[in-house]
Design a protein around this motif. Structure first.
Motif, PDB file in Angstrom:
ATOM      1  N   LEU A  97       0.913  -1.369  -0.065  1.00 25.57           N
ATOM      2  CA  LEU A  97       0.072  -0.036  -0.157  1.00 25.57           C
ATOM      3  C   LEU A  97       0.967   1.192  -0.022  1.00 25.57           C
ATOM      4  N   THR A  98       2.040   1.403   1.047  1.00 23.65           N
ATOM      5  CA  THR A  98       2.788   2.437   0.939  1.00 23.65           C
ATOM      6  C   THR A  98       3.633   2.544  -0.317  1.00 23.65           C
ATOM      7  N   GLY A  99       4.051   1.433  -0.927  1.00 27.26           N
ATOM      8  CA  GLY A  99       4.648   1.407  -2.282  1.00 27.26           C
ATOM      9  C   GLY A  99       3.663   2.070  -3.424  1.00 27.26           C
ATOM     10  N   GLY A 100       2.667   1.573  -3.362  1.00 25.64           N
ATOM     11  CA  GLY A 100       1.620   1.929  -4.267  1.00 25.64           C
ATOM     12  C   GLY A 100       1.304   3.556  -4.316  1.00 25.64           C
ATOM     13  N   VAL A 101       1.173   4.077  -2.869  1.00 31.56           N
ATOM     14  CA  VAL A 101       1.094   5.617  -2.849  1.00 31.56           C
ATOM     15  C   VAL A 101       2.362   6.425  -3.227  1.00 31.56           C
ATOM     16  N   GLY A 102       3.545   5.661  -2.917  1.00 34.50           N
ATOM     17  CA  GLY A 102       4.589   6.235  -3.177  1.00 34.50           C
ATOM     18  C   GLY A 102       4.977   6.177  -5.017  1.00 34.50           C
ATOM     19  N   GLY A 103       4.439   5.230  -5.489  1.00 35.75           N
ATOM     20  CA  GLY A 103       4.512   4.972  -6.857  1.00 35.75           C
ATOM     21  C   GLY A 103       3.563   6.112  -7.709  1.00 35.75           C
ATOM     22  N   ALA A 104       2.545   6.489  -7.231  1.00 38.19           N
ATOM     23  CA  ALA A 104       1.608   7.367  -7.759  1.00 38.19           C
ATOM     24  C   ALA A 104       2.299   8.760  -7.560  1.00 38.19           C
ATOM     25  N   VAL A 105       2.941   9.118  -6.482  1.00 38.10           N
ATOM     26  CA  VAL A 105       3.666  10.457  -6.334  1.00 38.10           C
ATOM     27  C   VAL A 105       4.871  10.374  -7.092  1.00 38.10           C
ATOM     28  N   GLY A 106       5.437   9.586  -7.030  1.00 44.93           N
ATOM     29  CA  GLY A 106       6.916   9.450  -7.660  1.00 44.93           C
ATOM     30  C   GLY A 106       7.956   9.397  -6.920  1.00 44.93           C
ATOM     31  N   LEU A 107       9.163   9.540  -7.266  1.00 49.93           N
ATOM     32  CA  LEU A 107      10.523   9.364  -6.453  1.00 49.93           C
ATOM     33  C   LEU A 107      10.549  10.310  -5.295  1.00 49.93           C
ATOM     34  N   ALA A 108       9.939  11.572  -5.656  1.00 53.24           N
ATOM     35  CA  ALA A 108      10.137  12.582  -4.803  1.00 53.24           C
ATOM     36  C   ALA A 108       9.379  12.361  -3.299  1.00 53.24           C
ATOM     37  N   SER A 109       8.329  11.306  -3.346  1.00 56.92           N
ATOM     38  CA  SER A 109       7.854  10.779  -1.959  1.00 56.92           C
ATOM     39  C   SER A 109       8.664   9.751  -1.048  1.00 56.92           C
ATOM     40  N   LEU A 110      10.085   9.525  -1.689  1.00 57.90           N
ATOM     41  CA  LEU A 110      10.990   8.515  -0.807  1.00 57.90           C
ATOM     42  C   LEU A 110      11.165   9.042   0.419  1.00 57.90           C
ATOM     43  N   PRO A 111      11.700  10.102   0.950  1.00 61.43           N
ATOM     44  CA  PRO A 111      11.986  10.669   2.038  1.00 61.43           C
ATOM     45  C   PRO A 111      10.857  10.364   3.200  1.00 61.43           C
ATOM     46  N   VAL A 112       9.754  10.387   2.700  1.00 64.10           N
ATOM     47  CA  VAL A 112       8.491  10.229   3.617  1.00 64.10           C
ATOM     48  C   VAL A 112       7.913   8.577   3.442  1.00 64.10           C
ATOM     49  N   GLU A 113       8.176   8.014   2.328  1.00 66.53           N
ATOM     50  CA  GLU A 113       7.639   6.763   2.063  1.00 66.53           C
ATOM     51  C   GLU A 113       8.676   5.636   2.738  1.00 66.53           C
ATOM     52  N   LEU A 114      10.036   6.029   2.902  1.00 66.49           N
ATOM     53  CA  LEU A 114      10.816   4.992   3.158  1.00 66.49           C
ATOM     54  C   LEU A 114      10.828   4.824   4.716  1.00 66.49           C
ATOM     55  N   PRO A 115      11.012   5.874   5.398  1.00 66.71           N
ATOM     56  CA  PRO A 115      10.784   5.541   6.932  1.00 66.71           C
ATOM     57  C   PRO A 115       9.674   4.911   7.318  1.00 66.71           C
ATOM     58  N   LEU A 116       8.533   5.178   6.650  1.00 63.35           N
ATOM     59  CA  LEU A 116       7.133   4.416   7.008  1.00 63.35           C
ATOM     60  C   LEU A 116       7.142   2.966   6.456  1.00 63.35           C
ATOM     61  N   SER A 117       7.917   2.535   5.406  1.00 64.33           N
ATOM     62  CA  SER A 117       7.894   1.283   4.931  1.00 64.33           C
ATOM     63  C   SER A 117       9.114   0.327   5.696  1.00 64.33           C
ATOM     64  N   THR A 118       9.943   1.093   6.290  1.00 61.95           N
ATOM     65  CA  THR A 118      11.093   0.667   7.222  1.00 61.95           C
ATOM     66  C   THR A 118      10.479   0.032   8.242  1.00 61.95           C
ATOM     67  N   THR A 119       9.568   1.136   9.007  1.00 61.59           N
ATOM     68  CA  THR A 119       9.146   0.918  10.302  1.00 61.59           C
ATOM     69  C   THR A 119       8.222  -0.303  10.307  1.00 61.59           C
ATOM     70  N   ILE A 120       7.429  -0.348   9.024  1.00 63.03           N
ATOM     71  CA  ILE A 120       6.555  -1.543   8.980  1.00 63.03           C
ATOM     72  C   ILE A 120       7.153  -2.863   8.756  1.00 63.03           C
ATOM     73  N   MET A 121       8.233  -2.778   8.095  1.00 63.95           N
ATOM     74  CA  MET A 121       9.359  -4.081   8.043  1.00 63.95           C
ATOM     75  C   MET A 121       9.869  -4.335   9.251  1.00 63.95           C
ATOM     76  N   LEU A 122      10.228  -3.333  10.032  1.00 63.74           N
ATOM     77  CA  LEU A 122      10.791  -3.722  11.300  1.00 63.74           C
ATOM     78  C   LEU A 122       9.764  -4.338  12.411  1.00 63.74           C
ATOM     79  N   ARG A 123       8.481  -4.028  12.272  1.00 67.49           N
ATOM     80  CA  ARG A 123       7.491  -4.690  12.872  1.00 67.49           C
ATOM     81  C   ARG A 123       7.300  -6.211  12.753  1.00 67.49           C
ATOM     82  N   SER A 124       7.603  -6.381  11.521  1.00 67.46           N
ATOM     83  CA  SER A 124       7.456  -7.717  10.887  1.00 67.46           C
ATOM     84  C   SER A 124       8.822  -8.474  11.235  1.00 67.46           C
ATOM     85  N   ILE A 125       9.986  -7.954  11.205  1.00 66.89           N
ATOM     86  CA  ILE A 125      11.129  -8.500  11.662  1.00 66.89           C
ATOM     87  C   ILE A 125      11.111  -8.978  12.974  1.00 66.89           C
TER      88      ILE A 125
END
Length: 280
Positions: A97-125
């Motif tokens: 879902l976060t990747g889909g939102v980031g893909g729609a906005v473009g690479l400029a969303s990376l500084p916002v999308e990546l910390p969110l994605s990383t935190t989601i991954m950390l919970r899974s880890i």
């Protein structure tokens, strides 16, 4: 004052644990993120492994550092409250879902999308760590969860000689210093030298995979491969690494860690993940 009792280990790995270690070696050594994305696109895409333009490379590096600084705060404060049970599918859906939102906005969303994605991954880890017997109350477990983000930072399909064990060796002192700091000071201060040094080491390797992710999203040839699919592959990559990492750590609590690492190296060479020694 009574003498400290020695730590007793099993002398040899059981056949079941040898197979568990073999699966861990495959998880940790078999495939890079670039290889995973290439398979996703149905072709080998050398473009994903090529250096990014300096501006995108700088953006990826800064985003990786910001993401791991955020993840450090979560790892040392709130992992204990992570939901129990197998949540890997749930976290994959969130990442998509976060990747889909980031893909729609473009690479400029990376500084916002990546910390969110990383935190989601950390919970899974963290959930994977707990399933292998780790205590999330232990700050050292939180740091071991963060280590996972440094394990995928290689460019080819195979790691260099020493692979996973070499990365852990490089990080060992920084992880130990950070764990000691947190244990003595309680609540972490992100500006503490021990924590800054650890985040710097982790983000240098995590940034390699982030750069590959940015490259994949920026390559027009991917076409139908969406930001959601790339983020899903990104998440699955680190979940796979986490399963291998915490399987090895579980075995190191049962057996002498030196024995586990020697067996790991033997399997890695036998399976062709590492080159055999020249004098073999």
């Amino acid at each position: 004052m009574s003498a400290q009792l020695p730590v007793l280990y099993e002398s040899q790995l059981s056949s079941a644990d040898i197979e568990a270690l073999r699966a861990a070696v495959a998880a940790l050594e078999r495939q890079s993120f670039a290889g995973r994305v290439a398979r996703l696109a149905g072709r080998r895409m050398g473009l994903v492994s090529r250096p990014l333009p300096p501006q995108l490379q700088e953006m990826a590096g800064l985003a990786a550092q910001k993401a791991l600084t955020t993840a450090l705060r979560v790892a040392l404060s709130s992992l204990e409250g992570a939901p129990q049970g197998d949540t890997t599918r749930f976290h994959r859906r969130l990442a998509a879902l976060t990747g889909g939102v980031g893909g729609a906005v473009g690479l400029a969303s990376l500084p916002v999308e990546l910390p969110l994605s990383t935190t989601i991954m950390l919970r899974s880890i963290a959930d994977i760590a707990r399933s292998h017997g780790e205590s999330l109350r232990n700050p050292e477990t939180g740091l071991a969860c963060l280590e996972v983000f440094a394990l995928g930072g290689h460019a080819g399909d195979n790691m260099l000689e020493g692979g996973y064990l070499a990365v852990r060796g490089l990080l060992a002192k920084s992880v130990s210093d950070a764990a000691r700091y947190v244990a003595t000071r309680g609540v972490s201060q992100e500006a503490a030298p021990a924590l800054v040094r650890l985040v710097g080491q982790l983000s240098a390797r995590f940034g390699v995979v982030v750069s590959q992710k940015v490259a994949a999203q920026a390559v027009p040839i991917i076409g139908a491969v969406s930001g959601a699919a790339i983020n899903l592959a990104f998440t699955e990559h680190f979940q796979t690494l986490a399963r291998g990492h915490f399987a090895v750590r579980r075995l190191e609590r049962i057996y002498n860690p030196a024995l586990v690492r020697a067996q790991y190296a033997r399997i890695a060479r036998e399976e062709g993940y590492w080159d055999a020694p020249l004098n073999a």
